[in-house]
Design an enzyme around this catalytic site. Structure first.
Site, PDB file in Angstrom:
ATOM      1  N   HIS A  30      -2.063  -3.177  -9.159  1.00 39.62           N
ATOM      2  CA  HIS A  30      -1.548  -4.309  -8.684  1.00 39.62           C
ATOM      3  C   HIS A  30      -1.891  -5.571  -9.395  1.00 39.62           C
ATOM      4  O   HIS A  30      -2.833  -5.634 -10.254  1.00 39.62           O
ATOM      5  CB  HIS A  30      -2.119  -4.801  -7.449  1.00 39.62           C
ATOM      6  CG  HIS A  30      -2.272  -3.260  -6.340  1.00 39.62           C
ATOM      7  ND1 HIS A  30      -1.309  -3.634  -5.252  1.00 39.62           N
ATOM      8  CD2 HIS A  30      -2.872  -2.466  -6.273  1.00 39.62           C
ATOM      9  CE1 HIS A  30      -1.486  -2.137  -4.517  1.00 39.62           C
ATOM     10  NE2 HIS A  30      -2.337  -1.703  -5.143  1.00 39.62           N
ATOM     11  N   TYR A  31      -1.172  -6.850  -9.304  1.00 36.84           N
ATOM     12  CA  TYR A  31      -1.712  -7.966  -9.555  1.00 36.84           C
ATOM     13  C   TYR A  31      -2.037  -8.791  -8.299  1.00 36.84           C
ATOM     14  O   TYR A  31      -1.596  -8.334  -7.039  1.00 36.84           O
ATOM     15  CB  TYR A  31      -0.720  -8.785 -10.388  1.00 36.84           C
ATOM     16  CG  TYR A  31       0.363  -9.469 -10.227  1.00 36.84           C
ATOM     17  CD1 TYR A  31       0.764 -10.179  -8.822  1.00 36.84           C
ATOM     18  CD2 TYR A  31       1.731  -9.434 -10.723  1.00 36.84           C
ATOM     19  CE1 TYR A  31       1.744 -10.404  -8.233  1.00 36.84           C
ATOM     20  CE2 TYR A  31       2.827  -9.952 -10.621  1.00 36.84           C
ATOM     21  CZ  TYR A  31       3.010 -10.527  -9.305  1.00 36.84           C
ATOM     22  OH  TYR A  31       4.251 -10.902  -8.851  1.00 36.84           O
ATOM     23  N   THR A  32      -2.870  -9.721  -8.264  1.00 36.39           N
ATOM     24  CA  THR A  32      -3.534 -10.379  -6.961  1.00 36.39           C
ATOM     25  C   THR A  32      -2.398 -11.457  -6.620  1.00 36.39           C
ATOM     26  O   THR A  32      -2.217 -11.641  -5.246  1.00 36.39           O
ATOM     27  CB  THR A  32      -4.734 -10.988  -7.427  1.00 36.39           C
ATOM     28  OG1 THR A  32      -4.668 -11.726  -8.391  1.00 36.39           O
ATOM     29  CG2 THR A  32      -5.963 -10.266  -7.471  1.00 36.39           C
ATOM     30  N   GLU A  41      -6.842  -4.001  -8.574  1.00 29.24           N
ATOM     31  CA  GLU A  41      -6.277  -5.314  -8.558  1.00 29.24           C
ATOM     32  C   GLU A  41      -6.671  -6.068  -9.853  1.00 29.24           C
ATOM     33  O   GLU A  41      -7.480  -6.106 -10.147  1.00 29.24           O
ATOM     34  CB  GLU A  41      -6.648  -6.263  -7.417  1.00 29.24           C
ATOM     35  CG  GLU A  41      -6.083  -5.822  -5.993  1.00 29.24           C
ATOM     36  CD  GLU A  41      -4.717  -6.253  -5.687  1.00 29.24           C
ATOM     37  OE1 GLU A  41      -4.295  -7.194  -6.369  1.00 29.24           O
ATOM     38  OE2 GLU A  41      -4.166  -6.123  -4.595  1.00 29.24           O
ATOM     39  N   HIS A  71       2.224  -1.072  -8.183  1.00 29.59           N
ATOM     40  CA  HIS A  71       2.830  -1.109  -6.669  1.00 29.59           C
ATOM     41  C   HIS A  71       4.328  -1.134  -6.567  1.00 29.59           C
ATOM     42  O   HIS A  71       4.741  -0.567  -5.639  1.00 29.59           O
ATOM     43  CB  HIS A  71       2.007  -2.703  -6.255  1.00 29.59           C
ATOM     44  CG  HIS A  71       1.881  -2.459  -4.682  1.00 29.59           C
ATOM     45  ND1 HIS A  71       1.476  -3.704  -3.992  1.00 29.59           N
ATOM     46  CD2 HIS A  71       2.387  -1.494  -3.789  1.00 29.59           C
ATOM     47  CE1 HIS A  71       1.495  -3.482  -2.888  1.00 29.59           C
ATOM     48  NE2 HIS A  71       1.698  -2.145  -2.382  1.00 29.59           N
ATOM     49  N   ASP A 117       4.732  -6.287  -8.143  1.00 29.25           N
ATOM     50  CA  ASP A 117       3.768  -6.092  -9.132  1.00 29.25           C
ATOM     51  C   ASP A 117       3.404  -4.904  -9.379  1.00 29.25           C
ATOM     52  O   ASP A 117       3.799  -3.712  -8.809  1.00 29.25           O
ATOM     53  CB  ASP A 117       2.570  -6.934  -8.381  1.00 29.25           C
ATOM     54  CG  ASP A 117       1.999  -6.076  -7.071  1.00 29.25           C
ATOM     55  OD1 ASP A 117       2.601  -5.555  -6.213  1.00 29.25           O
ATOM     56  OD2 ASP A 117       0.692  -5.661  -7.010  1.00 29.25           O
TER      57      ASP A 117
HETATM   58 ZN   LIG Z   1       0.246  -4.918  -4.958  1.00 29.26          ZN
END
Ligand SMILES: [Zn+2]
Length: 241
Positions: free
Chosen positions: A27-29, A92, A134, A144
């Site tokens: 993921h990215y935040t 993340e 994600h 993301d």
């Molecule tokens: Zn995500």
């Protein structure tokens, strides 16, 4: 590698068997700062978390233990797996994301990610095909880690799959429409084989899935249309599985 423990309360009460860990979700935040991201992932109000968080300069935080179900994936599907929290490890990466100024991932951040993934793959025998973004597992809702995430580079370190078709060869087929219905059917079959889950009779959702595929494997053009280049990539990936 040094891992900083910084526990989040956002996980299921019941422990899980580590045998149930089959997938890594990246993921990215999508938040303004590292501080804000940690705060959110560790606040009981937010009801979200992940197992790991990696800062821009490569600092690794463990927020939830591997044998606990963290709340990162939401409604999701990959191959035979549904609602992936129970079967996955969530990682993340700090990045402002598309909303606040999406930037390239930093070298230090990626090298920490590669170390974390490498040890998880070894520990839980995670298959390459099950290292996903994600957006791959929730294409209708999420974008993301986004098109700046270097999947090809990671695949060269045995993290995730890649097609390795020659880029100049591929480029010639970009925007070339597919005409025959059987080609479309083959593409759908290949997407399913790779792991994507989607209804084919719902055009907006199907388009979002094509975009997720493109964001991962053909970032030069993310338009939701199946062209010959996408066909060749999907076919190549699928053949190796
Ligand atoms: Zn995500």
């Amino acid at each position: 590698m040094k891992i900083n423990n910084y526990f989040s309360p956002n996980f299921d009460n019941a422990k899980r068997s580590t045998y149930s860990i089959k997938i890594i979700v990246i993921h990215y935040t999508g938040m303004q700062s590292e501080r804000e991201s940690i705060k959110r992932l560790c606040s009981s109000k937010s009801k979200v978390s992940s197992h790991f968080l990696i800062s821009r300069n490569g600092k690794v935080y463990r927020l939830v233990k591997d044998n606990r179900i963290a709340w990162h994936a939401g409604k999701s599907c990959w191959g035979k797996y549904k609602n992936l929290n129970k079967n996955s490890i969530g990682i993340e990466l700090v990045n402002k994301g598309h909303k606040f100024g999406y930037t390239s991932f930093k070298k230090k951040q990626l090298s920490s990610l590669i170390s974390v993934c490498g040890s998880l793959i070894k520990k839980y025998k995670i298959q390459k095909r099950n290292i996903v973004g994600h957006s791959d597992i929730a294409p209708f809702r999420k974008i993301d880690p986004g098109e700046k995430f270097p999947w090809k580079e990671l695949a060269s370190k045995k993290i995730g799959i890649w097609h390795y078709c020659e880029p100049n060869f591929l480029k010639r087929f970009r925007k070339i429409k597919i005409k025959e219905k059987k080609e479309k059917i083959k593409f759908i079959k290949n997407l399913n084989n790779i792991g994507y889950c989607f209804p084919t009779n719902n055009k907006p959702l199907f388009v979002k899935t094509i975009k997720a595929f493109q964001r991962h494997y053909r970032k030069e053009l993310i338009n939701g249309l199946i062209d010959k280049e996408c066909m060749i990539i999907a076919n190549n990936l699928s053949k190796k599985l």
